[in-house]
Design a protein around this motif. Structure first.
Motif, PDB file in Angstrom:
ATOM      1  N   LEU A  88       1.108 -67.698  53.321  1.00 34.57           N
ATOM      2  CA  LEU A  88       0.536 -66.919  54.419  1.00 34.57           C
ATOM      3  C   LEU A  88       1.126 -67.278  55.774  1.00 34.57           C
ATOM      4  CD1 LEU A  88      -3.207 -67.017  53.348  1.00 34.57           C
ATOM      5  CD2 LEU A  88      -1.793 -64.954  53.516  1.00 34.57           C
ATOM      6  N   SER A  90      -0.373 -69.318  57.792  1.00 32.86           N
ATOM      7  CA  SER A  90      -1.521 -69.958  58.440  1.00 32.86           C
ATOM      8  C   SER A  90      -2.755 -69.638  57.612  1.00 32.86           C
ATOM      9  CB  SER A  90      -1.700 -69.446  59.864  1.00 32.86           C
ATOM     10  OG  SER A  90      -2.896 -69.948  60.441  1.00 32.86           O
ATOM     11  N   GLU A  91      -3.591 -70.619  57.374  1.00 32.78           N
ATOM     12  CA  GLU A  91      -4.839 -70.408  56.629  1.00 32.78           C
ATOM     13  C   GLU A  91      -6.004 -71.012  57.418  1.00 32.78           C
ATOM     14  OE1 GLU A  91      -4.606 -71.871  52.627  1.00 32.78           O
ATOM     15  OE2 GLU A  91      -2.655 -70.938  52.258  1.00 32.78           O
ATOM     16  N   PRO A  92      -6.915 -70.161  57.914  1.00 35.55           N
ATOM     17  CA  PRO A  92      -6.886 -68.706  57.880  1.00 35.55           C
ATOM     18  C   PRO A  92      -5.817 -68.147  58.799  1.00 35.55           C
ATOM     19  CG  PRO A  92      -8.671 -69.462  59.267  1.00 35.55           C
ATOM     20  CD  PRO A  92      -8.087 -70.692  58.634  1.00 35.55           C
ATOM     21  N   LEU A  93      -5.602 -66.835  58.698  1.00 39.50           N
ATOM     22  CA  LEU A  93      -4.620 -66.183  59.547  1.00 39.50           C
ATOM     23  C   LEU A  93      -5.043 -66.241  61.011  1.00 39.50           C
ATOM     24  CD1 LEU A  93      -3.795 -62.997  57.452  1.00 39.50           C
ATOM     25  CD2 LEU A  93      -2.476 -65.127  57.592  1.00 39.50           C
ATOM     26  N   TYR A 152       2.864 -63.143  58.175  1.00 41.41           N
ATOM     27  CA  TYR A 152       2.927 -62.779  56.757  1.00 41.41           C
ATOM     28  C   TYR A 152       3.559 -61.401  56.600  1.00 41.41           C
ATOM     29  CZ  TYR A 152       1.202 -61.670  52.037  1.00 41.41           C
ATOM     30  OH  TYR A 152       1.094 -61.297  50.721  1.00 41.41           O
ATOM     31  N   LEU A 187      -5.552 -65.896  47.665  1.00 40.51           N
ATOM     32  CA  LEU A 187      -4.713 -65.751  48.850  1.00 40.51           C
ATOM     33  C   LEU A 187      -5.467 -65.001  49.940  1.00 40.51           C
ATOM     34  CD1 LEU A 187      -1.657 -66.268  49.772  1.00 40.51           C
ATOM     35  CD2 LEU A 187      -1.371 -63.822  49.349  1.00 40.51           C
ATOM     36  N   TYR A 188      -6.127 -63.914  49.564  1.00 36.95           N
ATOM     37  CA  TYR A 188      -6.866 -63.152  50.571  1.00 36.95           C
ATOM     38  C   TYR A 188      -8.050 -63.962  51.088  1.00 36.95           C
ATOM     39  CZ  TYR A 188      -9.220 -59.492  53.093  1.00 36.95           C
ATOM     40  OH  TYR A 188      -9.803 -58.766  54.101  1.00 36.95           O
ATOM     41  N   ALA A 190      -8.203 -67.126  51.429  1.00 37.13           N
ATOM     42  CA  ALA A 190      -7.682 -68.117  52.362  1.00 37.13           C
ATOM     43  C   ALA A 190      -7.270 -67.474  53.677  1.00 37.13           C
ATOM     44  CB  ALA A 190      -6.485 -68.843  51.745  1.00 37.13           C
ATOM     45  N   ALA A 191      -6.787 -66.230  53.596  1.00 41.21           N
ATOM     46  CA  ALA A 191      -6.348 -65.535  54.808  1.00 41.21           C
ATOM     47  C   ALA A 191      -7.514 -65.144  55.688  1.00 41.21           C
ATOM     48  CB  ALA A 191      -5.545 -64.285  54.421  1.00 41.21           C
TER      49      ALA A 191
END
Length: 231
Positions: A88, A90-93, A152, A187-188, A190-191
């Motif tokens: 990504l 960055s986690e979160p975005l 991303y 993934l989502y 975490a984003a």
């Protein structure tokens, strides 16, 4: 038996696609960073009677990419390469003003550089395969401007362009960038942690990928939801 390499295959879309291909008689080389989760996924997929090689590692590592292709060679070659592993940045975005440059470099390294590196490693076997195919798993963030998805999305846009050029340079292959659409994945999560909007499970979009593999349309960019609507 045809042979597929699938990166990011321990869960989510990668695992769902591996399961579907195994059920159709494909042999598989599976990659993920987490050894335990990958081992469990491989055991589950192997229940279909297919041959499975599971190699834990980082696709950004050239030695690991070479090992994946070597494993496929031992199984008979590479008929399909699916670049699904993603970072990504960055986690979160976060917004671009706050995006760590090291995170952006990591997203580009995993999503673009490693994907091309794996294609380069596999090209001799892909060229020899009848119907050699490359699938680059993209995102709608590659084509749309969503706040916080800039790093991303930029990496996926670059991946789309690499896929488009590869399709021109390698006319003997089928090369597709595929936007799977919204999915409920780690993934989502975490984003965008805490987003409670319901999203479809990854296995619901797998039929779109199977349709491409079976019908073999021209190289290009495809959206899974659109493919599913055409059924």
């Amino acid at each position: 038996m045809p042979v597929a390499i699938i990166t990011g295959a321990s869960k989510g879309l990668g695992r769902a696609l591996a399961t579907a291909l195994a059920a159709r008689g494909w042999d598989l080389v599976l990659d993920a960073r987490g050894a335990a989760a990958l081992r469990e996924a491989a055991q589950s997929v192997a229940g279909h009677g297919t041959r499975v090689e599971a190699l834990a590692g980082d696709v950004a590592d050239a030695g690991h990419r070479a090992a994946l292709v070597a494993a496929a060679g031992r199984l008979g070659g590479v008929d399909l390469l699916v670049s699904n592993a993603s970072a990504l940045g960055s986690e979160p975005l976060v917004r671009l003003a706050e995006l760590p440059l090291e995170g952006l470099r990591r997203a580009l390294e995993v999503n673009v550089v490693a994907a091309l590196g794996l294609v380069q490693e596999a090209l001799p076997l892909l060229r020899r395969a009848p119907g050699g195919t490359v699938i680059a798993v993209s995102s709608d963030a590659a084509a749309e401007a969503y706040a916080t998805w800039g790093g991303y999305g930029a990496s996926k846009a670059a991946l789309d362009q690499l896929a488009a050029v590869l399709a021109v340079e390698e006319p003997g292959l089928r090369v597709w960038a595929v936007d799977p659409g919204d999915m409920a994945t780690d993934l989502y999560a975490a984003a965008v942690p805490g987003d409670g909007d319901p999203r479809p499970a990854p296995d619901t979009v797998v039929p779109a990928f199977l349709r491409l593999i079976e019908e073999r349309p021209a190289g290009g960019r495809y959206a899974a939801p659109t493919l599913l609507e055409r059924r």
